[in-house]
Scaffold this motif. Structure first.
Motif, PDB file in Angstrom:
ATOM      1  N   VAL A 173       0.909  -1.234  -0.062  1.00  0.00           N
ATOM      2  CA  VAL A 173      -0.059   0.223  -0.664  1.00  0.00           C
ATOM      3  C   VAL A 173       1.244   1.244  -0.069  1.00  0.00           C
ATOM      4  O   VAL A 173       0.962   2.337  -0.685  1.00  0.00           O
ATOM      5  CB  VAL A 173      -0.681   0.210   1.257  1.00  0.00           C
ATOM      6  N   SER A 174       1.878   1.694   0.591  1.00  0.00           N
ATOM      7  CA  SER A 174       3.000   2.705   0.439  1.00  0.00           C
ATOM      8  C   SER A 174       3.759   2.508  -1.174  1.00  0.00           C
ATOM      9  O   SER A 174       3.862   3.838  -0.925  1.00  0.00           O
ATOM     10  CB  SER A 174       4.212   2.206   1.272  1.00  0.00           C
ATOM     11  N   VAL A 175       2.859   1.875  -2.027  1.00  0.00           N
ATOM     12  CA  VAL A 175       3.444   1.934  -3.253  1.00  0.00           C
ATOM     13  C   VAL A 175       2.194   3.189  -3.990  1.00  0.00           C
ATOM     14  O   VAL A 175       1.829   3.198  -4.459  1.00  0.00           O
ATOM     15  CB  VAL A 175       4.488   0.601  -4.116  1.00  0.00           C
ATOM     16  N   ILE A 176       1.110   1.769  -3.511  1.00  0.00           N
ATOM     17  CA  ILE A 176      -0.422   1.849  -3.951  1.00  0.00           C
ATOM     18  C   ILE A 176      -0.734   3.296  -3.875  1.00  0.00           C
ATOM     19  O   ILE A 176      -1.445   3.865  -4.110  1.00  0.00           O
ATOM     20  CB  ILE A 176      -1.504   0.786  -4.052  1.00  0.00           C
ATOM     21  N   ALA A 177      -1.131   3.767  -2.353  1.00  0.00           N
ATOM     22  CA  ALA A 177      -1.429   4.668  -2.414  1.00  0.00           C
ATOM     23  C   ALA A 177      -0.931   5.873  -3.132  1.00  0.00           C
ATOM     24  O   ALA A 177      -1.756   6.480  -4.031  1.00  0.00           O
ATOM     25  CB  ALA A 177      -1.032   4.606  -0.458  1.00  0.00           C
ATOM     26  N   PRO A 178       0.644   6.260  -3.218  1.00  0.00           N
ATOM     27  CA  PRO A 178       1.035   7.687  -4.402  1.00  0.00           C
ATOM     28  C   PRO A 178       0.502   7.417  -5.125  1.00  0.00           C
ATOM     29  O   PRO A 178       0.402   8.425  -6.063  1.00  0.00           O
ATOM     30  CB  PRO A 178       2.049   7.772  -3.631  1.00  0.00           C
ATOM     31  N   ILE A 221      -9.361  -4.041  -2.176  1.00  0.00           N
ATOM     32  CA  ILE A 221      -9.182  -5.772  -2.174  1.00  0.00           C
ATOM     33  C   ILE A 221      -8.276  -6.089  -3.019  1.00  0.00           C
ATOM     34  O   ILE A 221      -8.097  -6.192  -4.380  1.00  0.00           O
ATOM     35  CB  ILE A 221     -10.718  -5.826  -3.301  1.00  0.00           C
ATOM     36  N   GLN A 222      -7.994  -7.075  -2.626  1.00  0.00           N
ATOM     37  CA  GLN A 222      -6.562  -8.068  -2.742  1.00  0.00           C
ATOM     38  C   GLN A 222      -7.241  -9.249  -3.269  1.00  0.00           C
ATOM     39  O   GLN A 222      -7.592 -10.261  -2.348  1.00  0.00           O
ATOM     40  CB  GLN A 222      -5.913  -8.455  -1.238  1.00  0.00           C
ATOM     41  N   GLN A 223      -7.105  -9.952  -4.448  1.00  0.00           N
ATOM     42  CA  GLN A 223      -7.918 -10.648  -5.376  1.00  0.00           C
ATOM     43  C   GLN A 223      -6.598 -12.035  -4.762  1.00  0.00           C
ATOM     44  O   GLN A 223      -6.887 -12.877  -6.206  1.00  0.00           O
ATOM     45  CB  GLN A 223      -8.163 -10.218  -6.405  1.00  0.00           C
ATOM     46  N   SER A 224      -6.897 -12.452  -4.059  1.00  0.00           N
ATOM     47  CA  SER A 224      -5.395 -13.376  -4.399  1.00  0.00           C
ATOM     48  C   SER A 224      -6.599 -14.892  -3.824  1.00  0.00           C
ATOM     49  O   SER A 224      -8.191 -14.625  -3.962  1.00  0.00           O
ATOM     50  CB  SER A 224      -4.329 -13.614  -2.293  1.00  0.00           C
ATOM     51  N   ASN A 225      -6.365 -16.138  -3.898  1.00  0.00           N
ATOM     52  CA  ASN A 225      -7.395 -16.742  -3.270  1.00  0.00           C
ATOM     53  C   ASN A 225      -8.382 -16.784  -2.100  1.00  0.00           C
ATOM     54  O   ASN A 225      -9.654 -16.853  -1.303  1.00  0.00           O
ATOM     55  CB  ASN A 225      -7.003 -17.999  -3.193  1.00  0.00           C
ATOM     56  N   ASN A 226      -7.720 -16.827  -0.933  1.00  0.00           N
ATOM     57  CA  ASN A 226      -8.384 -16.184   0.275  1.00  0.00           C
ATOM     58  C   ASN A 226      -8.873 -14.785   0.386  1.00  0.00           C
ATOM     59  O   ASN A 226     -10.508 -14.680   0.880  1.00  0.00           O
ATOM     60  CB  ASN A 226      -6.733 -16.071   1.337  1.00  0.00           C
ATOM     61  N   GLY A 227      -8.114 -13.427  -0.602  1.00  0.00           N
ATOM     62  CA  GLY A 227      -8.908 -12.637  -1.007  1.00  0.00           C
ATOM     63  C   GLY A 227      -8.635 -11.564   0.795  1.00  0.00           C
ATOM     64  O   GLY A 227      -8.197 -12.228   2.252  1.00  0.00           O
ATOM     65  N   ALA A 228      -8.420 -10.043   0.535  1.00  0.00           N
ATOM     66  CA  ALA A 228      -8.666  -9.591   1.930  1.00  0.00           C
ATOM     67  C   ALA A 228      -8.855  -8.005   1.419  1.00  0.00           C
ATOM     68  O   ALA A 228      -9.313  -7.913   0.692  1.00  0.00           O
ATOM     69  CB  ALA A 228      -7.027  -9.290   1.737  1.00  0.00           C
ATOM     70  N   LEU A 229      -8.944  -7.721   2.495  1.00  0.00           N
ATOM     71  CA  LEU A 229      -9.639  -5.690   2.066  1.00  0.00           C
ATOM     72  C   LEU A 229      -9.187  -5.422   3.089  1.00  0.00           C
ATOM     73  O   LEU A 229      -8.340  -5.336   4.950  1.00  0.00           O
ATOM     74  CB  LEU A 229     -11.068  -5.920   3.057  1.00  0.00           C
ATOM     75  N   LEU A 230      -7.853  -4.015   2.622  1.00  0.00           N
ATOM     76  CA  LEU A 230      -7.600  -2.639   3.167  1.00  0.00           C
ATOM     77  C   LEU A 230      -7.427  -2.242   3.159  1.00  0.00           C
ATOM     78  O   LEU A 230      -8.333  -0.990   1.899  1.00  0.00           O
ATOM     79  CB  LEU A 230      -5.925  -3.583   3.197  1.00  0.00           C
ATOM     80  N   ASN A 231      -7.707  -0.727   3.932  1.00  0.00           N
ATOM     81  CA  ASN A 231      -8.705  -0.048   4.312  1.00  0.00           C
ATOM     82  C   ASN A 231      -6.470   1.099   4.216  1.00  0.00           C
ATOM     83  O   ASN A 231      -6.376   1.159   4.868  1.00  0.00           O
ATOM     84  CB  ASN A 231      -9.107   0.903   5.037  1.00  0.00           C
ATOM     85  N   TYR A 232      -6.880   2.021   3.584  1.00  0.00           N
ATOM     86  CA  TYR A 232      -5.729   3.789   3.652  1.00  0.00           C
ATOM     87  C   TYR A 232      -6.005   4.537   3.656  1.00  0.00           C
ATOM     88  O   TYR A 232      -7.077   5.173   3.415  1.00  0.00           O
ATOM     89  CB  TYR A 232      -4.908   3.337   3.118  1.00  0.00           C
ATOM     90  N   GLU A 233      -4.947   6.195   4.225  1.00  0.00           N
ATOM     91  CA  GLU A 233      -5.769   7.213   4.134  1.00  0.00           C
ATOM     92  C   GLU A 233      -3.886   7.594   3.474  1.00  0.00           C
ATOM     93  O   GLU A 233      -3.066   6.757   4.394  1.00  0.00           O
ATOM     94  CB  GLU A 233      -5.964   7.872   5.108  1.00  0.00           C
ATOM     95  N   PHE A 234      -4.151   8.382   3.046  1.00  0.00           N
ATOM     96  CA  PHE A 234      -2.574   9.056   2.586  1.00  0.00           C
ATOM     97  C   PHE A 234      -2.169  10.775   2.511  1.00  0.00           C
ATOM     98  O   PHE A 234      -3.639  10.993   1.892  1.00  0.00           O
ATOM     99  CB  PHE A 234      -2.484   8.329   1.002  1.00  0.00           C
ATOM    100  N   ASN A 235      -1.545  11.189   3.067  1.00  0.00           N
ATOM    101  CA  ASN A 235      -1.080  12.474   3.659  1.00  0.00           C
ATOM    102  C   ASN A 235       0.248  12.547   3.830  1.00  0.00           C
ATOM    103  O   ASN A 235       0.654  11.850   4.812  1.00  0.00           O
ATOM    104  CB  ASN A 235      -2.798  13.299   4.653  1.00  0.00           C
ATOM    105  N   ASN A 236       0.775  13.866   3.711  1.00  0.00           N
ATOM    106  CA  ASN A 236       1.617  14.529   3.177  1.00  0.00           C
ATOM    107  C   ASN A 236       3.031  13.244   3.399  1.00  0.00           C
ATOM    108  O   ASN A 236       4.168  12.688   4.745  1.00  0.00           O
ATOM    109  CB  ASN A 236       1.989  14.917   5.276  1.00  0.00           C
ATOM    110  N   ALA A 237       3.207  12.474   2.308  1.00  0.00           N
ATOM    111  CA  ALA A 237       3.413  11.628   2.493  1.00  0.00           C
ATOM    112  C   ALA A 237       3.467  10.186   3.163  1.00  0.00           C
ATOM    113  O   ALA A 237       4.967   9.489   3.199  1.00  0.00           O
ATOM    114  CB  ALA A 237       5.286  11.777   1.805  1.00  0.00           C
ATOM    115  N   GLN A 238       2.971  10.365   3.947  1.00  0.00           N
ATOM    116  CA  GLN A 238       2.563   8.998   4.380  1.00  0.00           C
ATOM    117  C   GLN A 238       1.415   8.236   4.485  1.00  0.00           C
ATOM    118  O   GLN A 238       0.295   8.899   4.148  1.00  0.00           O
ATOM    119  CB  GLN A 238       2.225   9.551   6.763  1.00  0.00           C
ATOM    120  N   VAL A 239       1.637   7.014   4.620  1.00  0.00           N
ATOM    121  CA  VAL A 239       0.386   6.372   4.802  1.00  0.00           C
ATOM    122  C   VAL A 239      -0.216   5.409   5.298  1.00  0.00           C
ATOM    123  O   VAL A 239       0.738   4.711   6.224  1.00  0.00           O
ATOM    124  CB  VAL A 239       0.295   5.608   3.354  1.00  0.00           C
ATOM    125  N   VAL A 240      -1.310   5.506   6.303  1.00  0.00           N
ATOM    126  CA  VAL A 240      -1.888   4.740   6.949  1.00  0.00           C
ATOM    127  C   VAL A 240      -2.397   3.708   6.689  1.00  0.00           C
ATOM    128  O   VAL A 240      -3.875   3.723   6.118  1.00  0.00           O
ATOM    129  CB  VAL A 240      -2.771   5.656   8.255  1.00  0.00           C
TER     130      VAL A 240
END
Length: 297
Positions: free
Chosen positions: A257-262, A276-295
């Motif tokens: 996500v540190s690469v995807i967000a910017p 949404i990470q579409q692997s076999n298991n699947g995953a949900l990741l939320n993020y916020e991007f601000n001032n060169a920082q990803v949460v």
């Protein structure tokens, strides 16, 4: 510390390494799961050890685990503001691992009631933790990718679908993000669309060969498709491949996500989104991007 945590090994038969005198506590922790969307996320084995545990033994323990990552924390450091952290998969040490770090932080909060403010990797990268409603959030510095010619060259033969564009973070220890398809203004649903990344086929042998031949030197390929670019309900799908490190496809990848967000901010002005990470298991990741920082949470 609570002594009862010492029994938190979920295996029905305790592995031999669990009897090592340098192992203090073990447990497992899952992250990035969403039962409502039938996404299983990923898990990590957490090992808290005493001084003296060698890298060789850490790798052996990880090789016996069926979890994507095994996280090692020193017992003398977990009560401090700063704590060293190491991650291993079944074959090698992992250079950066977002899901393993979040899993370790949530484990410490849940069972001990505290968590270090910063985890530091072997490469001295800082993984900052923020606690909100008794759950950990991971703060990482963003990594800016640049437009790459790989889409027109080496990577064309790796994927079954045509590549729209590629972005890379560097020639060494970086990431390559590969964009597919057009943007979609559709809400996320459980139905698989024709252009869904789940249908993407990857030639892992070719991808590994590219790395070994030093044509490209990458940590991973991130396949990305924008599903909804509305700023209030932005959704992107992605998959993460790293066969050259013994993992054809990762089930849930926080560090990506540190690469995807910017990149999503640059292309679409998005400073937050659901991934949404579409692997076999699947995953949900939320993020916020601000001032060169990803949460990430």
């Amino acid at each position: 510390m609570q002594a009862k945590v010492n029994t938190l090994c979920l295996a029905k038969r305790k592995p031999k390494w669990l009897t090592l005198r340098l192992i203090e506590f073990t447990s497992t922790e899952s992250v990035f799961y969403s039962p409502a969307n039938n996404l299983k996320g990923s898990s990590a084995l957490i090992v808290i050890y005493k001084n003296g545990l060698t890298s060789k033994t850490m790798q052996y323990i990880a090789s016996q685990s069926n979890h994507p990552a095994t996280v090692f924390l020193n017992q003398n450091e977990i009560t401090k503001r700063h704590c060293n952290i190491r991650w291993f998969n079944q074959t090698s040490e992992i250079k950066r691992c977002g899901h393993g770090t979040l899993a370790a932080a949530n484990f410490l909060i849940k069972y001990f009631g505290y968590c270090p403010e910063v985890f530091t990797s072997m490469s001295n990268e800082r993984f900052t933790i923020r606690v909100k409603k008794q759950r950990a959030q991971l703060l990482l510095k963003s990594i800016e990718p640049k437009k790459s010619e790989l889409a027109k060259g080496e990577l064309k033969s790796v994927f079954s679908s045509a590549i729209k564009a590629a972005y890379s973070t560097g020639d060494k220890n970086g990431y390559t993000v590969v964009l597919f398809n057009e943007e979609f203004n559709k809400e996320f649903s459980k139905d698989v669309e024709k252009d869904d990344l789940k249908s993407l086929h990857v030639d892992f042998k070719a991808l590994s060969k590219l790395h070994k031949n030093a044509i490209i030197a990458i940590i991973a390929i991130i396949a990305l498709s924008i599903k909804n670019k509305d700023k209030k309900n932005a959704i992107a799908h992605f998959r993460y491949f790293a066969p050259q490190f013994g993992v054809n496809e990762d089930s849930a990848t926080g560090s990506a996500v540190s690469v995807i967000a910017p990149l999503l901010f640059r292309l679409h002005g998005l400073n937050k989104a659901k991934l949404i990470q579409q692997s076999n298991n699947g995953a949900l990741l939320n993020y916020e991007f601000n001032n060169a920082q990803v949460v990430i949470y």
